[in-house]
Design an enzyme around this catalytic site. Structure first.
Site, short mmCIF file in Angstrom:
data_model
loop_
_atom_site.label_atom_id
_atom_site.label_comp_id
_atom_site.label_asym_id
_atom_site.label_seq_id
_atom_site.Cartn_x
_atom_site.Cartn_y
_atom_site.Cartn_z
N ASP A 13 36.89 14.62 9.01
CA ASP A 13 38.02 15.37 8.51
C ASP A 13 38.11 15.16 7.00
OD1 ASP A 13 40.37 16.94 8.74
OD2 ASP A 13 41.61 15.15 8.74
N ASP A 15 41.43 15.81 4.71
CA ASP A 15 42.70 15.21 4.30
C ASP A 15 43.00 13.97 5.13
OD1 ASP A 15 43.59 17.14 2.30
OD2 ASP A 15 43.73 18.54 3.97
#
Length: 259
Positions: A13, A15
């Site tokens: 991922d 963020d």
């Protein structure tokens, strides 16, 4: 039980794992550098459909993180691929930004508000009542309802903002129709990403900061999962879920030597 194979491919991922509020998380640069040097397949994923992969490449580069365009996988790209598989050359009424509209243009979709095959809801900072009203009427008229991701809120400097999931709930309340969510935690997004880099779930890993999207998606796609504590999920939150990540680490810096 058979021992798991060594990790050959990495999905992570963005963020909360690589960056936080526009600032690189310590260790992110070293992790990406080692991945590039190793030649191992990898993808940086995001449920945010606002930006194109080229936009995100430029934004990350300004932060000092070098991620090639081909190694970025967004919910907009996953949505476009899903639609291209389901109904090639179709039409859609779209609520979203350039990341989503560009992905749909690239697969040959016609964007229209006249009897579209689909209503597609993505992320935007300017949800308008007029656009939502049109979406409701088109869905009631027979258009199929697709949403890029189920995230209810998104981050901003000022605080949380309503995101795709909460706006989709509004449309559902008005139409009685649930959308099909393409992004995490739908394992479809993960499997499509693995296919894009020629990887297999049995020797791939997913790194994320959220139990309910990143870890769940990786788990359901059959991957090893690493939860980092540099984002949303905190240690006390882990046991509240009926599933667990393969490992919990403090941050991406703890995984540099695992490549």
């Amino acid at each position: 039980m058979a021992e798991r194979k060594p990790i050959e491919s990495w999905l992570t991922d963005m963020d909360g794992v690589l960056i936080h509020e526009g600032v690189p998380i310590p260790g992110a640069d070293a992790f990406l550098k080692k991945l590039r040097e190793s030649g191992r397949p990898f993808l940086v994923l995001t449920n945010n459909s606002i930006y194109t992969a080229r936009d995100l490449h430029a934004r990350l580069r300004r932060m000092g993180l070098d991620v090639p365009v081909d190694n970025i996988w967004t919910s907009a790209l996953a949505t476009a691929q899903f639609l291209d598989d389901q109904r090639p050359g179709g039409s859609a009424y779209v609520i979203g930004e350039a990341g989503l509209t560009t992905a749909l243009h690239d697969i040959g979709y016609i964007l229209t508000d006249h009897e579209p095959d689909f209503v597609i809801l993505g992320e935007t900072r300017t949800y308008s009542f007029e656009a939502l009203t049109k979406a409701v009427r088109l869905i009631n008229g027979g258009a199929r309802f697709i949403a890029t991701n189920p995230d209810n809120v998104g981050p901003s400097v000022e605080g949380d903002l309503p995101a795709t999931g909460s706006v989709a709930a509004l449309i559902t309340a008005a139409t009685g129709k649930q959308p099909y969510f393409v992004g995490k935690p739908n394992p479809l997004m993960m499997r499509a990403g693995l296919n894009a880099i020629g990887a297999h779930s049995e020797n791939s890993a997913m790194i994320g900061d959220r139990m309910d999207t990143d870890v769940l998606a990786g788990l359901e796609a059959g991957m090893r999962t690493f939860l980092v504590l540099s984002g949303v999920t905190q240690p006390a939150d882990v046991d509240r879920h009926p599933f667990r990540p393969s490992e919990v680490v403090n941050s991406i810096a703890d995984l540099v030597d695992r490549i």
